[in-house]
Design a protein around this motif. Structure first.
Motif, PDB file in Angstrom:
ATOM      1  N   ASP D 139       0.679  -1.133  -0.106  1.00 45.96           N
ATOM      2  CA  ASP D 139       0.081  -0.088  -0.058  1.00 45.96           C
ATOM      3  C   ASP D 139       0.775   1.283   0.061  1.00 45.96           C
ATOM      4  OD1 ASP D 139       0.699   0.055   2.393  1.00 45.96           O
ATOM      5  OD2 ASP D 139      -1.144  -0.267   3.587  1.00 45.96           O
ATOM      6  N   LEU D 140       0.079   2.506   0.131  1.00 50.62           N
ATOM      7  CA  LEU D 140       1.077   3.620   0.001  1.00 50.62           C
ATOM      8  C   LEU D 140       1.767   3.785   1.192  1.00 50.62           C
ATOM      9  CD1 LEU D 140      -0.435   7.174  -0.653  1.00 50.62           C
ATOM     10  CD2 LEU D 140       0.044   6.608   1.629  1.00 50.62           C
ATOM     11  N   ASP D 143       5.386   2.488   0.604  1.00 56.42           N
ATOM     12  CA  ASP D 143       6.087   3.041  -0.674  1.00 56.42           C
ATOM     13  C   ASP D 143       6.653   4.394  -0.512  1.00 56.42           C
ATOM     14  OD1 ASP D 143       6.394   4.038  -3.421  1.00 56.42           O
ATOM     15  OD2 ASP D 143       5.592   2.255  -4.092  1.00 56.42           O
ATOM     16  N   TYR D 146       5.356   7.141  -2.905  1.00 57.29           N
ATOM     17  CA  TYR D 146       3.800   7.480  -2.753  1.00 57.29           C
ATOM     18  C   TYR D 146       3.439   8.330  -1.616  1.00 57.29           C
ATOM     19  CZ  TYR D 146       2.029   5.197  -7.034  1.00 57.29           C
ATOM     20  OH  TYR D 146       1.937   4.931  -8.333  1.00 57.29           O
ATOM     21  N   ASP D 149       4.577  11.803  -1.730  1.00 56.61           N
ATOM     22  CA  ASP D 149       3.544  12.815  -2.809  1.00 56.61           C
ATOM     23  C   ASP D 149       2.351  12.983  -1.843  1.00 56.61           C
ATOM     24  OD1 ASP D 149       4.987  13.184  -4.690  1.00 56.61           O
ATOM     25  OD2 ASP D 149       3.762  11.523  -5.763  1.00 56.61           O
ATOM     26  N   PHE D 150       2.123  11.900  -0.884  1.00 57.38           N
ATOM     27  CA  PHE D 150       0.735  12.114  -0.144  1.00 57.38           C
ATOM     28  C   PHE D 150       1.013  13.143   1.118  1.00 57.38           C
ATOM     29  CE2 PHE D 150      -1.888  10.462   3.331  1.00 57.38           C
ATOM     30  CZ  PHE D 150      -3.010  10.465   2.769  1.00 57.38           C
TER      31      PHE D 150
END
Lengths: 759, 293, 248, 170
Positions: D139-140, D143, D146, D149-150
């Protein structure tokens, strides 16, 4: 010379539109002379019109005032005194202009365009004659409830022969199922049973029970109704209702008449006072054992009885098809629980001749409740069910609470309500004593009824104390909201009566013509029109009887020949018009086609389908409508033309005005009898002249007053959209909106949508 | 019916009750529906995030949906909270142009955008459509008396399910009956567990009082277990019950119940990680298994 | 167990004149041996056997009852064996409902040429009843209820009208049979109710429910019917429930 | 500042989206409210006060709503009652409400930093591996790119600022 008469209507028009400016403007127009006055409908106004017609020898007249639905009749009569009564056109600058346009300048400009359209149309008006047709003095009453019974007695007293068609096995309707009636606490049956007897014995009234009207054709003064009588399986001429069959019938099922509070056999009569007093076999539960046939000494059993169809010719029709209750099972009210019952079921428990002989014994185990709770507004005033107030529930619940409390002072009775609506003679006094008797009125809407074994927990907020409560009750009575009965809804389509958004049948005007429908000679009475107490049903019935007596008083009635005409020079005898006419008003000898004036309903669908333009509808001719478009667009090129059918769309536009909704001044209504009257040419032509958009405001599908006009219009619109796409104008600028005559907001939304699309 | 979805497991089933994630994967594998994984964050939790800022909630919700949309699959949720969150975010996005501009501007900052063409589903609906498949794969009739807890954000707002009556649903009942169990009615069956709206973390006393009322009603119904379709409800019913120290009602997520009916061993489904022991339940199932053999 | 205590059942068999009785004769002329427990009662047709006969047999010392008739299609009176089969199905169903062993009743088809089969059927049924043992004393109470229901006019009407209903009324057999069973169960429950009411003179719904084991919701329907039919009447009130008594 | 939609006058307009002007104060909402039975939240009263433009930012009962939507679903006048409560919370947060719970702040921070409101713990990692799931989900949270960015996206949205300011004041 065309005379334009502009009304100030006090401030109603004058406050929103510069009337003198309009007068000045039109006076400058060639061939037009304009006048304004404070109230055109007043005697002064009417005299002005009459004077000027004579003085100036006017060719035709334009009346710029309120909606023709209001004073159209007055102006027609007034003008008719001096010239042909059809040589005038109206410009609705009140409902459809002044009241919907907040900006005075814009309103004035819009009024100019509307009047200009009317002037252009008026130039082409011609004389239209009238003719006399015979009337049948018989009356058809659909529905044998309290309204139908009263109307039938009133009419028979006036000497009319009445045919009463009732769906159930007995007449009487819902009222005779009640225990007592408010505000007098009279026994319902003591009041109802003499009526039942009067109707049954009256030689001028024929009762057709177990019967339904399946089709109505013909015209005002001579309607032909098809009636289907369902089999009773008992010969009505032989049965003496002795009850021997019922005693021996082995079948036992829940009784519909007692709303499943009691039982019945497969052969039964619903009550001792039934009219006709005959037994009936209900075949779904009958096991055909033959016992009734064996025991019937009169030999009345007819297992092979069949449905019978027959026709009745009548001059006028009363629709008194009544109400049903909204179904609240599988909702937060849990009507499916045995101890949650409707107010009507409570009536059956309370009736002394009912299944419990008048004792309140709950359905799960026959317990006499200690804690009885009434839930008001169950399904009423609720946007998920019925938006409207059912009007009678506050009073009928209070009535039952009072009667039960009087007999059982120890019983704890609570009534949960949002607002108590006890407006009516003696009603507030009735409510006052109810509280003084110790009935608890709790101000709060019940959120849910939670089944707890055989008992129930009612969740309600005491809104005065700001406190949620869980009240334990052993019997809960829902004061269930009223909806139009299946029969009422069916009549909407079978006779093509107009229904409101609430599905009750709509009168021509809710205030000034409350029992008249748009169909001449057809009237509505009782709860088929809206929820109402018994006395109002009786008032309706009396009024209907009076209206019918007036309508049928002479052997002939005059009808206006606003009909279609065929030009034999252009007609190619293809027969398309005759095939399309649902009223069979076009007949052929083989040699030529001819319109039957008395049968023509003036929808104009024939002119739309004629390939050569040989048939045209008077008062709404192809050219007249085209010129009206010209007139409007000459004044305001950016207009959006709204062809509105006179049954629904036009009324909705009027209602939007009455509600003072805001509608863009770009919207210009052109009245048509039916959306089916609008040709492709009419749809496309405005664009050619620079209009920004065109839309049709038609009846709801399935509710077209002329049966399928709106469906035909739908097809035409689809085709015209394609053409507009090809032409590069864009088919999205032409639309059709369906709305009932009661749906003002829908017209407003349609107008708004069009303005957005056509920007 | 589609045979491929992106599985949105949600924080709780991934990070607190992996038994739910595990059984979901087993069940969908057996009925032939492929589940893909994507780079998902928290949905984000509607109670907390929507209450603080609707736009943040919508944007982060849509970001999740974008993950699936890039692979052209729809999102399958196994939690009412995730379902409510993502469905609401999707609806808000689709309904208003203003929202579309806002979200895409924000997502643009991390190189993403959304076109509004992806749908969000709840696994109970998909399983209900696959009732035949469930029956095919069923190894034994569990014969349990089950109290169904729907959970609010599945039922309401009812616009999510135009065909479902939020006052009388039967979706989970149908599934439970297909698995050879009896759905037992109880008082106020469709009411809230008390966890949602940020109350679980924000006002534990209120949350537990609501739970107490609910569990008291279930206790009266005398059932073998209570079934949910939402890991957050599951968390509340299981952990909250342990905190209340009054009840011993085993709590199962629907995927777990189906897993058991498919003959998967309870240990394999990690049911021993529940706070409230499921041992009595397992014994009963073993007995059912034996009697079948 | 002592030899002399070995149980030998009493069995009543109704045999039709044309087939099974002749079958029994054939068994005799063929000198085929079979159990001596069965007493034959000859009837002209198996369709003559009323359910009451079977109950009376059990009430008066029989441990099992059977009906032997012609094979389907062979009935001398065309449909008598169909009628009796339907009644037997009903009786077995009601036995089950009342917790009685429906194996004490049997229906079989034996033709005039089936002497051997007759002996076989008799032996099998005798063995079965012997295995079941003597008719338990507690059967009598329930048989009385059943007899009351069966003799009531409501059920007699339904039982007696099958032919008419199927042939003239063209009603589906399944529906009729269902109605017949429902009515029979209702009537048995009503016998129970009236028995309880008569015993206690007057009772309320919860008391009757307690005494008869009938669910209150269902019981209320019976009470509505029995008051409507003037069998019961109210006699005051107790704890918010009406008191019911038999109407004279 | 005059454009601030959360100033009470403008905010009334926002609330009207939830159709609160249609409310007739029937009390159906409060009657069926599971939280109202256990705490002092009264939806009807909230709607009434909101109609009148009363500033509700400091009403602690706002935080007792479990958003079960019972009231909204059953409202006979079609008022989006639950949505109204959410709007009221949004405003309370912006206008310096002191009642919102500290654990919510933890959850918001956890979401920003770890991508999940309930992050993975070592104990659960162990369970995951025992039952045959990947130790860490794909999942995010697991990672780096990701997640980065989140975090950036959340910072852009500024939700943390709303609650951090609050923290400071407390």
């Amino acid at each position: 010379m065309i005379g334009v008469f502009i009304c100030f209507c006090g401030n109603n028009i004058g406050g929103y539109v510069h009337v003198p400016e309009l007068t000045e403007y039109f006076n400058k127009k060639e061939g037009v002379i304009a006048f304004d006055t404070m109230f055109l409908c007043s005697e002064i106004g009417q005299n002005l019109i009459k004077e000027k017609i004579e003085e100036l020898n006017l060719d035709s007249v334009v009346i710029a005032s309120c909606s023709p639905k209001h004073h159209g009749g007055i102006f027609q009569a007034c003008i008719g005194e001096k010239m042909n009564q059809f040589k005038w056109e109206f410009a609705n600058i009140r409902e459809q202009c002044a009241w919907v346009t907040p900006n005075k300048e814009e309103a004035t400009e819009k009024a100019k365009a509307i009047i200009n359209g009317a002037i252009e149309k008026a130039k082409l008006l011609t004389d239209i004659g009238t003719t006399k047709v015979s009337v049948t003095k018989d009356v058809l009453i659909i529905g044998g409830g309290i309204a139908g019974m009263h109307a039938s007695l009133e009419l028979s007293d006036k000497g009319f022969h009445v045919n009463m068609v009732e769906k159930k096995e007995t007449i009487g309707g819902n009222m005779v199922r009640f225990d007592r009636i408010f505000p007098t606490d009279d026994c319902a049956m003591c009041t109802g049973s003499p009526l039942l007897a009067d109707v049954a014995m009256n030689p001028l009234i024929d009762i057709f029970s177990l019967s339904e009207v399946t089709e109505v054709k013909g015209r005002a003064g001579e309607y032909i109704a098809t009636v289907v009588k369902k089999p009773r399986y008992v010969d009505e001429t032989k049965c003496t209702a002795c009850g021997e069959c019922t005693t021996h019938c082995p079948v036992e099922v829940w009784s519909e008449w007692d709303l499943e509070m009691g039982l019945r056999a497969a052969i039964y009569k619903p009550m001792a006072q039934a009219v006709p007093l005959k037994n009936r076999i209900e075949r779904d539960s009958c096991i055909r054992c033959g016992t009734c046939e064996n025991v019937c000494k009169a030999g009345a059993i007819m297992y092979d009885d069949e449905p019978r169809e027959f026709k009745l010719t009548v001059g006028a029709i009363v629709v008194a098809t009544g109400y049903d209750l909204v179904d609240l099972s599988n909702t937060e009210y849990h009507l499916e629980h045995p101890n949650v019952i409707t107010g009507l079921q409570l009536e059956r428990l309370k009736v002394p001749s009912g299944p419990t002989e008048g004792e309140i014994l709950r359905p799960s185990d026959g317990k006499k409740p200690k804690h009885l709770l009434f839930v008001q507004c169950a399904g009423s005033r609720d946007r998920r069910h019925n938006v409207y107030c059912s009007k009678i529930c506050c009073m009928y619940a209070t009535k039952n609470a009072r009667l039960i409390k009087a007999e059982n002072p120890e019983m704890d009775i609570t009534l949960c309500y949002i607002d108590m609506r006890t407006a009516g003679r003696g009603y507030e006094e009735f409510f006052d004593t109810a509280r003084e008797m110790g009935i608890k009125y709790l101000r709060g809407n019940v959120s849910e009824i939670v089944p707890d074994g055989e008992d129930l927990i009612v969740r309600v907020e005491d809104t005065f104390a700001n406190e949620p409560k869980a009240i334990k009750a052993d019997l809960v009575v829902l004061s269930t909201g009223l909806i139009p009965s299946q029969g009422t809804r069916d009549m909407g389509t079978i006779i093509h009566l107009v229904s409101g958004a609430d599905n009750f049948l709509a009168p021509v005007h809710v205030k000034i013509a409350p029992v008249d429908t748009a169909n001449k000679g057809i009237y509505i009475a009782g709860t088929s029109e809206s929820p109402k107490p018994i006395q109002e049903c009786i008032t309706d019935a009396g009024m209907v009887a009076s209206r019918i007596a007036t309508f049928l008083k002479d052997p002939e009635i005059e009808i206006e020949l606003v009909t279609s005409k065929i030009n034999p020079e252009v007609c190619i005898k293809c027969g398309t018009c005759a095939d399309n006419c649902v009223y069979d008003a076009i007949e052929t000898t083989g040699e030529f086609y001819k319109v039957l004036d008395v049968s023509c309903q003036s929808c104009g669908k024939c002119s739309v389908t004629c390939p050569t333009g040989a048939i045209d509808l008077s008062l709404y001719t192809e050219d007249q409508i085209t010129r009206q478009i010209d007139g409007i667009l000459a004044s305001d090129r950016d207009s959006i033309i709204a062809f509105s059918c006179y049954q629904c769309g036009y009324n909705a536009a009027d209602l939007a005005g009455t509600a003072k909704a805001k509608i863009s001044p770009k919207i210009k209504v052109i009245r048509v009898p039916c959306s089916g009257r609008v040709t492709m040419q009419h749809m496309l032509y405005p664009f050619y002249k620079g209009a920004k958009g065109v839309f049709l405001a038609a009846c709801l599908e399935g509710q077209c007053h002329y049966i399928d006009g709106n469906l035909q219009a739908k097809e035409k619109v689809a085709l015209a959209k394609k053409s507009l796409d090809i032409m590069g104008v864009g088919g999205h600028k032409l639309n059709l909106f369906n709305m009932s005559s009661a749906e003002g907001p829908k017209f407003v939304a349609a107008a708004k949508r069009m303005v957005e699309i056509c920007q | 019916m589609k045979n491929k979805y992106s599985l949105f497991p949600g924080c709780i089933s991934k990070n607190m009750y992996p038994s739910i994630e595990k059984s979901t994967r087993i069940v969908f594998d057996k009925i032939g529906i492929e589940l893909l994984d994507h780079k998902y964050s928290c949905c984000p939790a509607p109670g907390v995030f929507r209450g603080y800022d609707r736009n943040t909630h919508m944007t982060l919700g849509v970001r999740n949906i974008v993950m699936a949309s890039q692979d052209d699959v729809d999102v399958l949720t196994i939690c009412n909270g995730c379902y409510g969150s993502l469905w609401e975010a999707n609806e808000m996005f689709k309904k208003s142009k203003e929202n579309q501009e806002f979200v895409n501007e924000m997502l643009g900052k991390i190189g993403l955008s959304y076109d509004g063409n992806t749908e969000v589903y709840h696994f109970a609906d998909i399983l209900h459509e696959s009732l035949d498949k469930l029956k095919e794969n069923k190894e034994l009739d569990l014969g349990l008396r089950v109290a169904i807890h729907y959970g609010c954000h599945y039922l309401r707002p009812s616009a999510k399910h135009p065909d479902l009556n939020p006052e009388a649903p039967h979706i989970v009942e149908d599934i439970v009956e297909a698995l050879g169990c009896e759905s037992v009615d109880f008082k106020n069956k469709l009411s809230c567990c008390g966890a949602g709206g940020g109350v679980w973390s924000g006002a534990e006393d209120v949350s537990l009082k609501i739970l107490d009322e609910k569990l008291g009603n279930v206790e009266e119904a005398n059932v073998d277990c209570m079934l949910n379709i939402c890991p957050f409800c599951h968390l509340q019913l299981d952990q909250g019950q342990a905190k209340l120290k009054k009840y011993k009602i085993p709590i199962l997520h629907l995927s777990e119940l189906i897993g058991l009916a498919f003959g998967v061993r309870p240990k394999h489904l990690a049911m021993h990680t529940h706070m409230v022991s499921t041992r009595d339940l397992e014994k009963k199932i073993k007995k059912a298994k034996r009697s079948k053999e | 167990m002592a030899e002399e205590e070995k149980f030998e059942p009493n069995i009543i068999a109704f045999t039709c004149n044309w087939c099974s009785y002749a079958g029994a004769d054939l068994a005799g002329t063929s000198r085929i041996q079979y159990a001596p427990n069965m007493r034959l009662i000859r009837v002209m047709c198996s369709g003559r056997v009323e359910p009451t006969f079977m109950i009376e047999a059990l009430q008066n010392g029989a441990d099992g009852v059977c009906i032997l008739g012609c094979h389907f299609g062979d009935c001398h009176y065309i449909s008598g064996n169909y009628e009796t089969k339907r009644r037997m199905d009903l009786m077995k169903d009601l036995f089950k409902d009342l917790g009685l062993d429906e194996n004490r009743l049997m229906i079989e088809w034996v033709s005039a040429s089936e002497g051997e089969r007759f002996a076989q059927v008799v032996n099998d049924f005798t063995d079965k009843i012997r295995e079941l043992g003597p008719l338990p004393e507690e059967y009598q109470q329930k048989l009385k209820l059943l007899k009351g229901a069966i003799e009531g006019s409501r059920l007699r009407i339904v039982l007696g009208s099958t032919k008419r209903a199927f042939e003239e009324g063209e009603i589906e057999e399944e529906r009729y049979v269902q109605a017949m069973h429902d009515i029979a169960k209702e009537e048995i429950e009503r016998m129970k109710i009236m028995e309880a009411v008569d015993k206690n003179k007057s009772m309320t719904v919860p008391e009757i429910s307690e005494a008869t084991g009938i669910d209150k919701l269902r019981l209320w329907r019976h009470i509505l019917s029995l008051t409507q039919k003037l069998v019961l009447e109210t006699a005051g009130e107790k704890d918010n429930y009406m008191i019911y008594q038999r109407r004279d | 500042m005059s454009e601030d939609p959360y100033e009470i006058e403008q905010f009334k307009k926002i609330l009207e989206d939830s159709k609160i002007l249609s409310c007739v104060q029937c009390g159906k909402c409060t009657a069926g409210c599971p939280a109202g039975r256990q705490s002092r939240i009264r939806i009807r009263e909230l709607i009434h006060l909101a109609q009148d433009g009363v500033d509700l930012k400091d009403d602690p009962s706002l935080w007792y709503c479990t958003t079960c939507y019972n009231c909204q679903e059953r409202c006979p006048k079609g008022v989006d009652t639950t949505e109204a409560v959410i709007y009221l919370r949004n405003r309370a947060v912006r206008k310096g409400d002191h009642n919102f719970p500290p654990l919510h702040v933890t959850a918001i921070k956890s979401l920003r930093d770890k991508g999940d409101g309930f992050p993975l713990s070592p104990e659960v990692e162990k369970i995951r591996s025992i039952i045959g799931l990947p130790i860490r989900p794909d999942d995010l949270a697991h990672d780096e790119k990701y997640l980065k960015d989140f975090t950036k996206l959340i910072d852009e949205l500024g939700i943390l600022k709303l609650v951090e300011n609050k923290d400071g004041e407390q």
